[in-house]
Write an enzyme that holds these catalytic residues in place. Sequence first.
Site, PDB file in Angstrom:
ATOM      1  N   ALA A 121       0.600  -0.379   0.114  1.00 61.72           N
ATOM      2  CA  ALA A 121      -0.161  -0.129  -0.163  1.00 61.72           C
ATOM      3  C   ALA A 121       0.778   1.392  -0.073  1.00 61.72           C
ATOM      4  O   ALA A 121       0.883   2.285   1.001  1.00 61.72           O
ATOM      5  CB  ALA A 121      -1.256  -0.239   1.076  1.00 61.72           C
ATOM      6  N   ALA A 127      -0.353  11.226  -4.643  1.00 60.47           N
ATOM      7  CA  ALA A 127       1.653  10.313  -5.230  1.00 60.47           C
ATOM      8  C   ALA A 127       1.679   9.186  -5.639  1.00 60.47           C
ATOM      9  O   ALA A 127       1.748   7.956  -5.100  1.00 60.47           O
ATOM     10  CB  ALA A 127       2.175  10.295  -3.505  1.00 60.47           C
ATOM     11  N   THR A 155      -2.813  -3.386  -5.273  1.00 60.05           N
ATOM     12  CA  THR A 155      -3.426  -4.758  -5.798  1.00 60.05           C
ATOM     13  C   THR A 155      -3.463  -5.797  -4.670  1.00 60.05           C
ATOM     14  O   THR A 155      -2.552  -5.787  -3.625  1.00 60.05           O
ATOM     15  CB  THR A 155      -1.832  -5.226  -6.896  1.00 60.05           C
ATOM     16  OG1 THR A 155      -1.731  -4.695  -8.074  1.00 60.05           O
ATOM     17  CG2 THR A 155      -1.724  -7.007  -7.492  1.00 60.05           C
ATOM     18  N   GLN A 332      -2.874  -6.678 -35.213  1.00 59.15           N
ATOM     19  CA  GLN A 332      -3.054  -6.160 -36.522  1.00 59.15           C
ATOM     20  C   GLN A 332      -2.606  -7.083 -38.155  1.00 59.15           C
ATOM     21  O   GLN A 332      -3.335  -7.353 -38.830  1.00 59.15           O
ATOM     22  CB  GLN A 332      -1.384  -4.968 -37.434  1.00 59.15           C
ATOM     23  CG  GLN A 332      -1.634  -4.439 -38.675  1.00 59.15           C
ATOM     24  CD  GLN A 332      -2.346  -3.490 -38.834  1.00 59.15           C
ATOM     25  OE1 GLN A 332      -2.964  -3.264 -37.620  1.00 59.15           O
ATOM     26  NE2 GLN A 332      -2.677  -3.507 -40.434  1.00 59.15           N
ATOM     27  N   GLU A 359       4.407  -0.015 -11.326  1.00 56.52           N
ATOM     28  CA  GLU A 359       5.351  -0.453 -10.943  1.00 56.52           C
ATOM     29  C   GLU A 359       6.595   0.836 -11.273  1.00 56.52           C
ATOM     30  O   GLU A 359       7.459   0.711 -11.766  1.00 56.52           O
ATOM     31  CB  GLU A 359       5.123  -2.163 -10.597  1.00 56.52           C
ATOM     32  CG  GLU A 359       4.628  -2.445  -9.601  1.00 56.52           C
ATOM     33  CD  GLU A 359       5.466  -3.776  -9.602  1.00 56.52           C
ATOM     34  OE1 GLU A 359       6.798  -4.171  -9.660  1.00 56.52           O
ATOM     35  OE2 GLU A 359       5.145  -4.909  -9.460  1.00 56.52           O
ATOM     36  N   THR A 361       6.133   3.499 -13.805  1.00 59.36           N
ATOM     37  CA  THR A 361       5.404   3.776 -15.291  1.00 59.36           C
ATOM     38  C   THR A 361       6.886   4.158 -16.354  1.00 59.36           C
ATOM     39  O   THR A 361       7.835   4.859 -15.670  1.00 59.36           O
ATOM     40  CB  THR A 361       4.894   5.588 -15.675  1.00 59.36           C
ATOM     41  OG1 THR A 361       5.818   7.015 -15.690  1.00 59.36           O
ATOM     42  CG2 THR A 361       3.719   5.680 -14.658  1.00 59.36           C
TER      43      THR A 361
END
Length: 375
Positions: A121, A127, A155, A332, A359, A361
């Site tokens: 957590a 944040a 999660t 595609q 976790e 970006t």
Amino acid sequence: MDARDFADVLATVRAFVRDRVVPSEDEIEETDAIPEPIRRAARDMGLFGYALPERYGGLGLSVGEEVRLVFELGYASPAFRSMFGTGNGIAGQVLVRAGTDAQKDAWLPRLASGEAVGAFALTEAGAGSDPGALTTAARRDGDGYVIDGAKRFITNAPEADVFMVFARTGGPGGRGISTFLVERDAAGLHVGPADAKMGQRGAHTAEVLLDGVRVPASSMVGTEGTGFRTAMASLAHGRLSISAVCVGLAQRLLDETVAYARERVQGGKPIGEHQLVQGLIADSQAELYAGRSMVLEAARAYDAGEDTGLGPSCAKYFCSEMAGRVADRAVQVFGGMGYMRGVAVERLYRDVRLFRIFEGTSQIQQLVIARHLLR
């Protein structure tokens, strides 16, 4: 674990994932849950503790072994690995790295056996990419602490039995953050409904509210003010695992693409005989090869103590972006069918998008990488 035993583990997990989990993916998508027989089988195989120490009932795999195992786990719906990924990764590693003997004895065996589920957590509304800005506060009160705040996108929160809660005990920035072990039934801890996400059904996230949650001083994990450092170390380990998941998913997407290109006939011949389709397949294979090699090298350097920061960020950045490109090419090649619900590549296309966000970006990984070089 010796090489022969580990090879047996890999073979067993590979067969289980492909023979049992992959055929259950439609059920996971429809029910938003992992079937109980699969959950029980994962427990029996030791998957809830593959990265936890053997003395606590885990398999005690090295990071190099772990990523090779996760290549196999990542071949199926990401929800399958997510079921035990946090316990092995960012939540479990907090206890492995910073927990007291009493905390480890109380929780690591339960996490390793699958009896208990852990959650990490850290993220808040204000944040996420900058956890040093978190506002959840823990104030000293007698012989314990009282925690107030809110966490977002946590999660496994709906199923979690224990939360590694990061809260501010001191001044601004990372140095004022501490870690607390908070049990699910703590008065004042409330878990919101599961988030409705774009993909990764069966893997649940939710908001966690802490309203005057009182915990004893013995619930602090590590010493006061070390929580940010603990979080970053756990995330670095987790980034290698996420990178390996992306490699596994990219392999699955490529296998689906190649199989379809062989069987789909257009213009009187399989579309795989058309050179532009071959180009898409070749690009995906080359990137997959690079991603797998990068993860293996980053894991080797991590185990050797040579690099526990730059390599994980490079791998997470490249592999999460790579998996997105492989998924896009898969859709595609499938053409109109790739846009239809019920087709694996459509679902995986939605699933894989999250890996560029959580976790850390891709943009945060760019900053981490650049700062390592400029330092």
